[in-house]
Design an enzyme around this catalytic site. Structure first.
Site, PDB file in Angstrom:
ATOM      1  N   ASP A  52       0.757  -1.118  -0.019  1.00 42.02           N
ATOM      2  CA  ASP A  52       0.150  -0.181  -0.156  1.00 42.02           C
ATOM      3  C   ASP A  52       0.962   1.155   0.004  1.00 42.02           C
ATOM      4  OD1 ASP A  52      -2.197  -1.406   0.025  1.00 42.02           O
ATOM      5  OD2 ASP A  52      -2.288  -1.255   2.201  1.00 42.02           O
ATOM      6  N   TYR A  80       6.614  -8.888   8.511  1.00 46.68           N
ATOM      7  CA  TYR A  80       6.277  -7.404   8.522  1.00 46.68           C
ATOM      8  C   TYR A  80       6.812  -6.948  10.041  1.00 46.68           C
ATOM      9  CZ  TYR A  80       3.508  -8.066   4.388  1.00 46.68           C
ATOM     10  OH  TYR A  80       2.995  -8.531   2.929  1.00 46.68           O
ATOM     11  N   ASP A  94      -6.951   1.052   8.378  1.00 45.80           N
ATOM     12  CA  ASP A  94      -5.710   1.743   8.670  1.00 45.80           C
ATOM     13  C   ASP A  94      -5.908   3.244   8.633  1.00 45.80           C
ATOM     14  OD1 ASP A  94      -6.080   3.055   6.074  1.00 45.80           O
ATOM     15  OD2 ASP A  94      -4.907   1.549   4.903  1.00 45.80           O
ATOM     16  N   ARG A 198      -3.723  -5.408   7.698  1.00 51.20           N
ATOM     17  CA  ARG A 198      -4.767  -4.406   8.329  1.00 51.20           C
ATOM     18  C   ARG A 198      -5.903  -5.188   8.786  1.00 51.20           C
ATOM     19  NH1 ARG A 198      -6.498  -1.595   3.010  1.00 51.20           N
ATOM     20  NH2 ARG A 198      -5.302  -3.453   2.039  1.00 51.20           N
TER      21      ARG A 198
END
Length: 322
Positions: A52, A80, A94, A198
Site C-alpha cells: 500500500d 512485517y 488503516d 490491516r
C-alpha cells in the site's frame, strides 16, 4: 513527483536480474515499477507483491527475462513490522480511513497484556480471514477498493491464511488526533502470501472490543530476500544493485550445475539423464559453467526436464515514459 522520476533515463538495456527496493511511504508499487523502468532502461519490469502507499519496505522487482522468476516469489511467506492502534476502528482498517468507532471510556486503559496475548494467539496459526474492503481483490472484474470508493457495499469472502508468528514488541499508551485514549502495539508478523495485516489489526481490535486499525506497516522479508539488502529508490544504480538470474534463482531453489554439453542440450529442450540424483519436490535452478541461469527444471527418476528457459539476451527496445 518523487525524485526517481527526475533522474536521467538509463540507456536501453537487456540485462536481466532481480532488484530489491526499499519502497518509501507515499508511493504506490506501480510508482516504483515506473521509476525503475526509467532507471533500468527497459519496459520489462514487474514486482512480486503489492505494498500500500502508506507502507514501506521490501519490493522484489524482476527486470527483463527475470520477471519469470516473480511467479515463484509471489507465494512465499512474508515478514512485517507494524503498528496496530487499539481504541479506534476506521473505514479502511488503516490510518488513511475515517474513524468509525471508538472504545468506551476506560476500556483501553483497562486492557491487560494477557487479554491482548490471548487474542493474538487466536489470530496465529491457520486462520480464516476476511480481507479488508479496500483490498486489491477483484469483485466482478473490478478492484474491491475501487468499488468501495464508489460507495458500493463490498462483501468479500473469508479465505484461509497462515500466521506463523505474531508477537508484540512493545506497547505504548497514546492519544489519537480526536483525543481518544489509544494503545499502540508494535508487532512483528510472519505470514503466508495473501494475509492482510490491516485485517489482523481490525480483527484484534474487534476481539478486544476496542476497535483497531493499522498505523504503520513495513515489509522486512519475502522468502529468502531481506529488506536489509534492498536499495533506496532515490539513489539506486540498477546495474550495481541487480542480482543476476543465477544468484536470485540460487536463493529460491536447489541448484543443478551443468556441463557444457548439458547446457547445450537443455537449451535445445532435451531431457538430461542425471543418473543417481534425488528427486526434487519443486523447481531446480540449472546453472551453466559460466554461472548463467539456463532455466528451471523438474528432477524426477534421475531425469531433468525443462520447466522454463531463461534466454541470455533479448532484443533491445527503447523504453517509453511510465
Amino acid at each position: 513527483m518523487p525524485d526517481p522520476f527526475t533522474r536521467p533515463r538509463a540507456e536501453p538495456s537487456t540485462r536481466s536480474g532481480i532488484l530489491l527496493v526499499d519502497k518509501p511511504g507515499g508511493m504506490t508499487s506501480h510508482d516504483v515499477v515506473s521509476a525503475t523502468r526509467r532507471l533500468a532502461g527497459t519496459r520489462k519490469v514487474g514486482h512480486a507483491g503489492t505494498l500500500d502507499p502508506m507502507a514501506t519496505g521490501l519490493l522484489v522487482l524482476g527486470i527483463n527475462s527475470s520477471t519469470r522468476l516473480l511467479t515463484f516469489v509471489v507465494g512465499l511467506d512474508k515478514e512485517y513490522l507494524a503498528t496496530i492502534r487499539l481504541g479506534e476502528g476506521t473505514t479502511t482498517d488503516d490510518a488513511e480511513g475515517e474513524v468509525t468507532s471508538t472504545a468506551a471510556a476506560g476500556v483501553v486503559a483497562g486492557l491487560g497484556d494477557d487479554a491482548i496475548g490471548t487474542q493474538i494467539g487466536r489470530l496465529t496459526g491457520d486462520i480464516v480471514q476476511v480481507p479488508s474492503t479496500v483490498s486489491a481483490i477483484k469483485v466482478d472484474g473490478k478492484r474491491a477498493y475501487a468499488l468501495a470508493r464508489e460507495g458500493v457495499d463490498v462483501q468479500l469472502k473469508a479465505r484461509p491464511v497462515t500466521v506463523s508468528e505474531f508477537e508484540v514488541l512493545s506497547r505504548t499508551p497514546a492519544t489519537s488526533a480526536s483525543g481518544t485514549p489509544v494503545v499502540d502495539l508494535e508487532v512483528r508478523v510472519v505470514c503466508s502470501s495473501g494475509t492482510y495485516i490491516r485485517a489482523l489489526a481490525r480483527d484484534l481490535g474487534a476481539a478486544l472490543d476496542t476497535g483497531g486499525h493499522l498505523v504503520a506497516l513495513r515489509r522486512t522479508r519475502i522468502g529468502p530476500f531481506s529488506v536489509d539488502a534492498a536499495a533506496e529508490l532515490d539513489t539506486v544504480v540498477v546495474a550495481d544493485a541487480l542480482q543476476s538470474p543465477s544468484q536470485a534463482a540460487s536463493e529460491l531453489f536447489p541448484t543443478l550445475r551443468l556441463s557444457e554439453e548439458q547446457t547445450i542440450d537443455l537449451g535445445h529442450g532435451k531431457r538430461l539423464v542425471l543418473g543417481d540424483v534425488p528427486d526434487a519436490s519443486g523447481p531446480v535452478a540449472a546453472i551453466a559453467p559460466d554461472d548463467r541461469l539456463v532455466g528451471l527444471v523438474a528432477v524426477s527418476h534421475g531425469t531433468a526436464k525443462i520447466l522454463a528457459n531463461f534466454p541470455s539476451d533479448e532484443p533491445q527496445t527503447k523504453p517509453d515514459d511510465a
